[in-house]
Scaffold this motif. Sequence first.
Motif, PDB file in Angstrom:
ATOM      1  N   GLN A 291      -7.557   6.652   4.342  1.00  0.00           N
ATOM      2  CA  GLN A 291      -7.727   5.622   3.077  1.00  0.00           C
ATOM      3  C   GLN A 291      -8.576   4.622   3.341  1.00  0.00           C
ATOM      4  O   GLN A 291      -8.484   4.493   4.244  1.00  0.00           O
ATOM      5  CB  GLN A 291      -6.394   5.853   1.939  1.00  0.00           C
ATOM      6  CG  GLN A 291      -6.487   4.175   1.375  1.00  0.00           C
ATOM      7  CD  GLN A 291      -7.783   5.318  -0.070  1.00  0.00           C
ATOM      8  OE1 GLN A 291      -7.368   6.434  -0.274  1.00  0.00           O
ATOM      9  NE2 GLN A 291      -8.413   4.455  -0.537  1.00  0.00           N
TER      10      GLN A 291
ATOM     11  N   THR B 131     -10.580   2.496   6.335  1.00  0.00           N
ATOM     12  CA  THR B 131      -9.860   4.417   6.699  1.00  0.00           C
ATOM     13  C   THR B 131      -8.555   4.043   7.401  1.00  0.00           C
ATOM     14  O   THR B 131      -8.211   3.616   8.370  1.00  0.00           O
ATOM     15  CB  THR B 131     -10.936   5.428   6.990  1.00  0.00           C
ATOM     16  OG1 THR B 131     -11.252   5.274   8.077  1.00  0.00           O
ATOM     17  CG2 THR B 131     -11.696   5.035   5.733  1.00  0.00           C
TER      18      THR B 131
ATOM     19  N   TYR C  27      -4.043   8.399   6.556  1.00  0.00           N
ATOM     20  CA  TYR C  27      -2.804   8.642   5.003  1.00  0.00           C
ATOM     21  C   TYR C  27      -0.928   8.385   6.106  1.00  0.00           C
ATOM     22  O   TYR C  27      -1.023   9.129   7.437  1.00  0.00           O
ATOM     23  CB  TYR C  27      -2.907   9.700   4.807  1.00  0.00           C
ATOM     24  CG  TYR C  27      -3.948   9.902   4.141  1.00  0.00           C
ATOM     25  CD1 TYR C  27      -4.166   8.603   3.493  1.00  0.00           C
ATOM     26  CD2 TYR C  27      -5.591  10.893   4.830  1.00  0.00           C
ATOM     27  CE1 TYR C  27      -6.141   9.435   2.471  1.00  0.00           C
ATOM     28  CE2 TYR C  27      -6.027  11.324   3.375  1.00  0.00           C
ATOM     29  CZ  TYR C  27      -6.589   9.791   2.723  1.00  0.00           C
ATOM     30  OH  TYR C  27      -7.848  10.242   1.855  1.00  0.00           O
TER      31      TYR C  27
ATOM     32  N   LYS D  13      -2.590   8.095  -2.699  1.00  0.00           N
ATOM     33  CA  LYS D  13      -2.978   7.539  -1.809  1.00  0.00           C
ATOM     34  C   LYS D  13      -3.573   6.051  -1.350  1.00  0.00           C
ATOM     35  O   LYS D  13      -4.427   5.108  -0.599  1.00  0.00           O
ATOM     36  CB  LYS D  13      -4.063   8.541  -1.113  1.00  0.00           C
ATOM     37  CG  LYS D  13      -5.006   8.657  -1.918  1.00  0.00           C
ATOM     38  CD  LYS D  13      -6.426   9.148  -2.032  1.00  0.00           C
ATOM     39  CE  LYS D  13      -7.457   9.135  -2.684  1.00  0.00           C
ATOM     40  NZ  LYS D  13      -8.641  10.143  -1.972  1.00  0.00           N
TER      41      LYS D  13
END
Length: 503
Positions: A403, A418, A421, A438
Amino acid sequence: MPYMNERASAGGGFDVLNDPEVQRFINSVQTVQDHSGKIDLIRQRMVDVSHLVKELDEGVVMASDASPYESIVRENFPSVRVGVIKFSNVLIFVDQYKRLRDRNIAFVDPVDIAELKKKSNQSKIILPGAGITHADHPKAKSFFRASVFENIFHAEQFRCEGISLYDTFVELLRRSGKANQPGGAPQPYGEDAQAIGSIVIKNGREGVVFKNRSPIDGVELPQNLFVPLDPGYVEIGGGPARRVYVTDALRVQEVFNEEGGNTECFNRLMSVLEHLLVVHIIRCSFESDPSIVANMNVIIDGPLAIFGEAARFHRSIMSLLHDIRRKCRDRGMRGPVVMGISKTGKVVEHAQLIENLVSRDEDNNVLDGTFVLPVSDDYRTSFIEPDKMETGKNFGDETYYGQTFIVRTSRNKLFDVTLAYPFSSKSNVNGVSFRDAKVDLANYGDDISHMVSIIEMMQTDLFQNALIPVHLAHRYASIAHSPGGRSLDRFIREVLASKQASR
């Protein structure tokens, strides 16, 4: 196309720029969106996570980067080329880094710097490009595919604790697909086989099945082709040159060019290998001793995503990482935290555009502390990529295993991060759609705290919005086109010349 050494006219573009149609087009299009009327909406999305920033005392930070280079073997035959991919992993132990950082002296001990450099590992791969063949592989594409199978996935330099990169690739194949879960019962496959993920079990043997077209030459297959995991290939007539390999499932060979440059092919292979090698290291470390990954923090240069033909393996990586973390938690350990840091792209450009908004409050007072801005799909389509049509589909459904967050540090630096997850798959979470789950920080547990703590600890003023581990990994992985690339050109030419002379 110009002749060799022919230069273009310095004023060759003026007539294009002055053309009325070009001017009309430029004046009619939209570029950067104006967010001045949506300031409050953006600020409302920001979350103050200053209380989650902690002073880390233990653990290890591993940063990974890679760099490709394509070398022209003979100057008078520029279409004959060789590819080089260089990978770098940098390990920084948190306690040692803190001792180095917290010294109250003006100069850093060069011995400490040397010790830091020793904890970097570089590996190189050389690949045949256009015009490079072998006695067993008269076509360059066949030689390339064989090199990927033999010299990468079965290479000793990537073997750890008896586990080869091929073994990890097979594990990812077991986890590929949206419906199949590792450890579940095999599903029916056709009339006479079963499947777990992309692994097909037929007549007591495990393998993969190729449909439609042959990876060798793209010719349509008369029927499905079963390739066993052991030995990892099958010959369909004509010796090694007519082998189909399990690793052809990556499909990077589909863009291989027999007539010229293969920058795109080498880039795609490098991109997927960078992620495979990271998860391979994590898996090998866990299998060797779970305590190794108990406090491991992994930083990949770029987003946690795989693009192109090999994109389906992002789900396998997501599943394997979650499985390792679950097993760590069962042992009372945290497990690895994996994040990607992007230096370019639309999110980075957007972060720079709103830099002043995330640095000051509505009264224009400087904001102190650390903040994260979760980039939800709604936020992305509203502010970052408004040209994308809103369909309700999860962004990155076929590519991302992490994410996106915009992180603003206490030193007013911005990072496009990022974070892996915290789920095994992209199905609904406790009745909540994955699209919404998420971006719920509660689902990440302590991962948000570790993410911002690592970024706060490792940020540096050497470059704009830079982290020390990422900088070091890039430094050791990069191949400068000049003079570094030219020295590679010379080295490759000399090696091939000496080989030909010895015949």
